[in-house]
Design a protein around this motif. Structure first.
Motif, PDB file in Angstrom:
ATOM      1  N   LEU A 142       1.887   3.789   3.103  1.00  0.00           N
ATOM      2  CA  LEU A 142       0.432   3.928   3.012  1.00  0.00           C
ATOM      3  C   LEU A 142       0.037   5.093   2.097  1.00  0.00           C
ATOM      4  O   LEU A 142      -1.003   5.034   1.428  1.00  0.00           O
ATOM      5  CB  LEU A 142      -0.162   4.129   4.400  1.00  0.00           C
ATOM      6  N   THR A 143       0.846   6.135   2.068  1.00  0.00           N
ATOM      7  CA  THR A 143       0.550   7.261   1.160  1.00  0.00           C
ATOM      8  C   THR A 143       0.578   6.800  -0.286  1.00  0.00           C
ATOM      9  O   THR A 143      -0.295   7.145  -1.099  1.00  0.00           O
ATOM     10  CB  THR A 143       1.565   8.393   1.390  1.00  0.00           C
ATOM     11  N   THR A 144       1.579   5.977  -0.622  1.00  0.00           N
ATOM     12  CA  THR A 144       1.650   5.444  -1.991  1.00  0.00           C
ATOM     13  C   THR A 144       0.449   4.551  -2.293  1.00  0.00           C
ATOM     14  O   THR A 144      -0.158   4.641  -3.378  1.00  0.00           O
ATOM     15  CB  THR A 144       2.945   4.652  -2.163  1.00  0.00           C
ATOM     16  N   LEU A 145       0.108   3.687  -1.350  1.00  0.00           N
ATOM     17  CA  LEU A 145      -1.031   2.794  -1.567  1.00  0.00           C
ATOM     18  C   LEU A 145      -2.348   3.576  -1.655  1.00  0.00           C
ATOM     19  O   LEU A 145      -3.233   3.238  -2.465  1.00  0.00           O
ATOM     20  CB  LEU A 145      -1.105   1.768  -0.437  1.00  0.00           C
ATOM     21  N   LEU A 146      -2.509   4.621  -0.837  1.00  0.00           N
ATOM     22  CA  LEU A 146      -3.736   5.421  -0.857  1.00  0.00           C
ATOM     23  C   LEU A 146      -3.884   6.163  -2.176  1.00  0.00           C
ATOM     24  O   LEU A 146      -4.988   6.217  -2.757  1.00  0.00           O
ATOM     25  CB  LEU A 146      -3.730   6.403   0.318  1.00  0.00           C
TER      26      LEU A 146
END
Length: 315
Positions: free
Chosen positions: A116-120
């Protein structure tokens, strides 16, 4: 009589039954859901809290948190559409809506946070890269956070995750840019202050000049009024004098002579070099102010006064 071997067997059977019963039961807490896996293959998802059953020794229960979880994202540098660099500090809130898909795609919350950090970060760069710096920090911040949340939610749906909220905690210029902007703002404020002071000085000068002009006009009008009043007073005095002189010329002449004596003989150092028979002293010789007939004695007295005059003139 019961054999000891029978007792041992019964105890063993009870122990085995307890172990089997314990392995066939599991508890689901109110804050979680459970995924039942049999030989590595998911067979059931339990979402209701309480006591549940499973096949002993073959089924494995994997608890999955169903609360809203936090995703703290480290600060990222983003370039806005006006080529301004921004340091963005954001965070997200999410929950696991499909335990099976979550287990099959990421497997754990730690792995989900990394994904999710990468997607955010990607959503932040896409959305904020389409707008200007002013729109991010002031005009459209709420709408931009909604767009980032929607994009992140669509991408996280494949992992069985629902993104509840995304917030931009801070969006600032880098430190070096912030100092340059601060210096520019300070210079602008100093320029505005100098302009306001100049306008105030000009206004004060105008007010002062107007007040000086009004003062000069008022003083001039007052002096004009005073001169006019003084002239009217002098004219009235002269009229009264003329009227008095017309009624009694002898008394008026006597009054003026007395005033002349009073004004001319003031002080201890007054000296007059006049002959006794001059017109100035006519009221000394006669109350009526008529000059006496000249006599030999008067001539002698005049000569004596003339001889004494040089001596009297000496200080």
């Amino acid at each position: 009589m019961r054999s000891p071997v029978t007792g041992i067997i019964v105890l063993l059977l009870l122990l085995i039954a307890a172990i089997v019963g314990y392995s066939a039961l599991f508890t689901v807490q109110q804050t979680e859901q459970a995924l039942v896996v049999r030989f590595g293959r998911p067979v059931d998802i339990v979402t209701d809290p309480g006591l549940h059953f499973k096949v002993p020794f073959t089924d494995t229960v994997i608890p999955v948190d169903k609360r809203i979880l936090d995703l703290e994202n480290p600060s990222q540098e983003v370039i806005a559409s006006d080529q301004k660099r921004l340091v963005v500090d954001a965070f997200a809130r999410y929950r696991i809506k499909d335990a099976l898909k979550f287990y099959q795609s990421v497997g754990s919350i730690q792995a989900a946070n990394l994904q999710l950090t990468t997607l955010l970060n990607a959503a932040l760069r896409r959305v904020l890269g389409e707008v200007t710096f002013i729109q991010v920090v002031r005009d459209e911040r709420e709408a931009l956070m909604g767009r980032i949340r929607d994009q992140l939610d669509r991408e996280a749906d494949g992992y069985g995750i629902q993104v509840v909220d995304v917030r931009i905690r801070r969006a600032d210029l880098p430190e070096q840019n912030s100092q340059a902007v601060y210096q520019r703002m300070q210079t602008e404020r100093q320029r505005e202050a100098a302009e306001f002071r100049a306008q105030g000085g000009q206004k004060a000068q105008e007010i002062r000049a107007s007040a000086d002009r009004d003062a000069i006009v008022i003083v001039a009008e007052a002096r004009s009024q005073a001169e006019r009043t003084r002239g009217e007073g002098d004219a009235e005095r002269n009229r009264l004098f003329a009227e008095a002189y017309g009624k009694d010329p002898d008394f008026f002449a006597f009054y003026r002579s007395m005033s002349a004596y009073e004004n001319g003989l003031k002080g201890a150092d007054t000296r007059f070099l006049l002959t006794p028979d001059s017109d100035f002293f006519r009221f000394f010789g006669s109350p009526a102010g008529k000059a006496a007939a000249p006599t030999a004695q008067g001539t002698t007295g005049a000569a004596s006064a003339a001889q004494a005059a040089p001596t009297a003139a000496k200080p």
